[in-house]
Design an enzyme around this catalytic site. Structure first.
Site, PDB file in Angstrom:
ATOM      1  N   VAL A  13       0.064   9.682  14.047  1.00 26.98           N
ATOM      2  CA  VAL A  13       0.920   9.580  12.859  1.00 26.98           C
ATOM      3  C   VAL A  13       1.343  10.966  12.378  1.00 26.98           C
ATOM      4  O   VAL A  13       2.515  11.212  12.084  1.00 26.98           O
ATOM      5  CB  VAL A  13       0.203   8.815  11.737  1.00 26.98           C
ATOM      6  CG1 VAL A  13       0.995   8.901  10.426  1.00 26.98           C
ATOM      7  CG2 VAL A  13       0.001   7.362  12.136  1.00 26.98           C
ATOM      8  N   ASP A  35      -6.229  20.441  11.478  1.00 25.07           N
ATOM      9  CA  ASP A  35      -6.951  19.376  12.160  1.00 25.07           C
ATOM     10  C   ASP A  35      -8.272  19.949  12.651  1.00 25.07           C
ATOM     11  O   ASP A  35      -8.391  21.158  12.872  1.00 25.07           O
ATOM     12  CB  ASP A  35      -6.128  18.848  13.348  1.00 25.07           C
ATOM     13  CG  ASP A  35      -6.658  17.539  13.896  1.00 25.07           C
ATOM     14  OD1 ASP A  35      -6.164  16.475  13.465  1.00 25.07           O
ATOM     15  OD2 ASP A  35      -7.565  17.575  14.750  1.00 25.07           O
ATOM     16  N   GLN A  83      -6.204   2.460  13.501  1.00 26.90           N
ATOM     17  CA  GLN A  83      -6.493   1.037  13.565  1.00 26.90           C
ATOM     18  C   GLN A  83      -6.491   0.607  15.024  1.00 26.90           C
ATOM     19  O   GLN A  83      -5.489   0.751  15.720  1.00 26.90           O
ATOM     20  CB  GLN A  83      -5.430   0.271  12.769  1.00 26.90           C
ATOM     21  CG  GLN A  83      -5.674  -1.211  12.626  1.00 26.90           C
ATOM     22  CD  GLN A  83      -4.560  -1.851  11.791  1.00 26.90           C
ATOM     23  OE1 GLN A  83      -3.804  -1.153  11.117  1.00 26.90           O
ATOM     24  NE2 GLN A  83      -4.454  -3.158  11.870  1.00 26.90           N
ATOM     25  N   PRO A 122      -7.310   2.353   4.918  1.00 24.79           N
ATOM     26  CA  PRO A 122      -6.474   1.438   4.140  1.00 24.79           C
ATOM     27  C   PRO A 122      -5.732   2.194   3.037  1.00 24.79           C
ATOM     28  O   PRO A 122      -6.347   2.819   2.180  1.00 24.79           O
ATOM     29  CB  PRO A 122      -7.461   0.419   3.565  1.00 24.79           C
ATOM     30  CG  PRO A 122      -8.776   1.139   3.556  1.00 24.79           C
ATOM     31  CD  PRO A 122      -8.756   2.098   4.703  1.00 24.79           C
ATOM     32  N   ASP A 124      -3.823   1.947   0.240  1.00 25.80           N
ATOM     33  CA  ASP A 124      -3.937   1.914  -1.221  1.00 25.80           C
ATOM     34  C   ASP A 124      -5.298   2.433  -1.685  1.00 25.80           C
ATOM     35  O   ASP A 124      -5.396   3.115  -2.706  1.00 25.80           O
ATOM     36  CB  ASP A 124      -3.698   0.498  -1.731  1.00 25.80           C
ATOM     37  CG  ASP A 124      -2.373  -0.051  -1.260  1.00 25.80           C
ATOM     38  OD1 ASP A 124      -1.332   0.371  -1.805  1.00 25.80           O
ATOM     39  OD2 ASP A 124      -2.361  -0.876  -0.332  1.00 25.80           O
ATOM     40  N   ASP A 149       6.793  -1.262   5.758  1.00 25.57           N
ATOM     41  CA  ASP A 149       6.897  -2.724   5.770  1.00 25.57           C
ATOM     42  C   ASP A 149       8.278  -3.162   5.286  1.00 25.57           C
ATOM     43  O   ASP A 149       8.872  -4.102   5.816  1.00 25.57           O
ATOM     44  CB  ASP A 149       5.806  -3.326   4.877  1.00 25.57           C
ATOM     45  CG  ASP A 149       4.435  -2.786   5.209  1.00 25.57           C
ATOM     46  OD1 ASP A 149       3.856  -3.227   6.210  1.00 25.57           O
ATOM     47  OD2 ASP A 149       3.964  -1.897   4.481  1.00 25.57           O
ATOM     48  N   HIS A 176      -0.578  -2.512   1.095  1.00 23.55           N
ATOM     49  CA  HIS A 176      -0.113  -2.255   2.463  1.00 23.55           C
ATOM     50  C   HIS A 176      -1.177  -2.832   3.385  1.00 23.55           C
ATOM     51  O   HIS A 176      -2.097  -2.142   3.826  1.00 23.55           O
ATOM     52  CB  HIS A 176       0.050  -0.757   2.706  1.00 23.55           C
ATOM     53  CG  HIS A 176       0.382  -0.411   4.137  1.00 23.55           C
ATOM     54  ND1 HIS A 176       1.481  -0.920   4.794  1.00 23.55           N
ATOM     55  CD2 HIS A 176      -0.255   0.378   5.030  1.00 23.55           C
ATOM     56  CE1 HIS A 176       1.504  -0.448   6.029  1.00 23.55           C
ATOM     57  NE2 HIS A 176       0.462   0.339   6.198  1.00 23.55           N
TER      58      HIS A 176
END
Length: 303
Positions: A13, A35, A83, A122, A124, A149, A176
């Protein structure tokens, strides 16, 4: 203050976001990458800098340190576990919550006074933790929320009805995650109500397709990256260019007392305001369920 971005987390990402910044027209002048895998970061920096001849945006890309946060406009957090196949976003909570206190503390200890943009799932919950650990004003901590989304929804609708996404006013709101939903009662295409184009059955099918898009991508290629990368660029541009654009970012809701996605006006200050529209009774119940889902997840954490 120069338009400097610090990116923490250079996985799929993070690097999709970095590459998108170079390919889109932005006012970013400097990008610092942080990183745990410093050698990989050195390679990514070389690779990105080699794009400069052909890139629309000429920005300095460098190996970053937390001290770079002192004069950054935005710190973007993409760090954390991805994920995996068979996992929900909420399954990542124990993995990713543990690292956020350290990350946010390091950023703040180096004098950061800008805006946080969070992309880690996650979403939120991680946005909520960033707000708590940073102690910044509510409007300066933003999660990418349901911007992706919503983009997925508009793409699917556009393909279905044969009308450009620019003429589609439809949003995904709430968590989300698996409790997100589309408030169809407020959806329209070129001022015509959505029910002039779709049946109830089609709306249910499209909502399910949007909700399951990430799972489908993960099952097929292992991770989602490009979509969220360009969404993060759009949010970055909204901040740096003071756009006052409406995006479904995740931000603090004073009534719900959590971070959750609703349409919000985003500008140079972060979230200028959250926009609330009347919902049907069924949609109100879905929103309350989404709020409770996030609250339940937060309650499992030792903060």
């Amino acid at each position: 203050m120069k338009n400097k971005i610090v990116l923490i987390g250079c996985g799929n990402v993070g690097m999709a976001y970095a590459y998108s910044l170079i390919n889109q027209r932005t006012s970013v002048t400097e990008l610092a990458l942080i990183d745990l895998d410093v050698e990989r970061v050195r390679g990514e920096v070389l690779d990105l800098n080699h794009c400069n001849q052909f890139a629309d945006t000429k920005m300095k890309v460098k190996v970053g340190e937390y001290k770079d946060c002192r004069d950054a406009r935005i710190v973007v957090i993409c760090a954390g576990s991805n994920q995996n196949v068979g996992e929900t976003r909420m399954d990542l909570i124990s993995k990713n919550s543990k690292i956020f206190k350290s990350i946010v503390s390091n950023v703040m200890e180096n004098g950061f006074d800008g805006i946080f943009l969070v992309a880690t799932n996650p979403l939120d919950v991680m946005t909520h933790l960033t707000l708590k650990y940073s102690n910044l004003p509510f409007h300066r901590v933003i999660g990418s929320g349901t911007t992706l989304d919503t983009a997925r929804l508009r793409y699917i609708l556009s393909e279905k009805v044969g009308i450009c996404t620019n003429n589609i006013e439809a949003y995904v709101i709430g968590e989300h995650g698996d409790s997100e939903f589309v408030p169809w009662s407020n959806a329209s295409i070129a001022l015509k109500g959505i029910r002039d184009f779709l049946t109830e059955e089609e709306m249910v099918q499209i909502e399910e397709e949007v909700r399951n898009s990430a799972y489908e991508i993960i099952n097929k290629k292992g991770a989602t990256a490009y979509g969220i990368g360009i969404c993060l660029t759009s949010i970055t541009n909204a901040i740096l260019e003071d756009k006052n654009i409406v995006l479904t970012v995740s931000s603090y809701d004073m009534d719900a007392e959590i971070c959750i996605s609703t349409p919000a006006v985003v500008n140079q200050d972060g979230v200028r305001e959250k926009l609330f529209v009347p919902l049907s009774h069924q949609e109100e119940e879905k929103l309350l369920y989404s709020i409770q889902t996030i609250k339940n997840a937060i309650s499992t954490l030792d903060m």
